[in-house]
Design a protein around this motif. Structure first.
Motif, short mmCIF file in Angstrom:
data_model
loop_
_atom_site.label_atom_id
_atom_site.label_comp_id
_atom_site.label_asym_id
_atom_site.label_seq_id
_atom_site.Cartn_x
_atom_site.Cartn_y
_atom_site.Cartn_z
N ASN A 159 39.49 -21.16 19.59
CA ASN A 159 39.00 -22.55 19.65
C ASN A 159 37.51 -22.59 19.95
N THR A 160 37.06 -21.77 20.88
CA THR A 160 35.64 -21.72 21.21
C THR A 160 34.83 -21.31 19.98
N GLN A 205 42.72 -23.04 13.17
CA GLN A 205 43.10 -21.71 13.70
C GLN A 205 44.00 -20.99 12.70
N SER A 219 43.59 -14.50 21.05
CA SER A 219 43.43 -15.58 22.03
C SER A 219 43.17 -16.92 21.35
N ASP A 220 44.08 -17.87 21.54
CA ASP A 220 43.88 -19.22 21.00
C ASP A 220 42.65 -19.87 21.62
N GLU A 221 42.45 -19.67 22.92
CA GLU A 221 41.31 -20.27 23.60
C GLU A 221 39.99 -19.74 23.04
N ALA A 222 39.90 -18.43 22.86
CA ALA A 222 38.68 -17.84 22.29
C ALA A 222 38.50 -18.28 20.84
N ASP A 245 43.39 -32.83 18.24
CA ASP A 245 43.70 -31.42 18.51
C ASP A 245 44.45 -30.75 17.37
#
Length: 102
Positions: free
Chosen positions: A78-79, A41, A73-76, A34
């Motif tokens: 990452n995607t 990022q 957005s960290d999640e977006a 990770d």
């Protein structure tokens, strides 16, 4: 110089079958760790800031260059990284992968 290398372990190349024309299963193992994703990022956000706000760049680059950036957005993010990351190297080599057929 190793401090700039990914932490993720190397991937694998395996045979799906013994057929000569069968596709190999190639797992590059990108972002297995990770921390590699977090570093990517930060790197993307750093370059994005230079491109979008840097002297000489901000006047010629549009907001969606090269694609819409999920800045908040960290999640977006990452995607996006997982969907778009690829190697600059050919993902296989010339090593012998099976029994000799001679």
């Amino acid at each position: 110089m190793d401090r700039f290398r990914p932490i993720s372990k190397p991937g694998t190349v395996t045979l799906r079958s013994f057929g000569l024309v069968a596709d190999r299963a190639i797992n590059l193992n990108f972002f297995e760790n990770d921390l590699d994703l977090v570093v990517m990022q930060d790197a993307i956000r750093f370059v994005d800031d230079i491109v979008m706000n840097g002297e000489g760049m901000r006047d010629i680059v549009s907001e969606g260059y090269p694609w819409p950036m999920p800045r908040a957005s960290d999640e977006a993010m990452n995607t996006m990284i997982l969907e778009r990351s690829q190697t600059g190297f050919h993902p296989c080599g010339t090593c012998h992968l099976g029994q000799s057929i001679t």
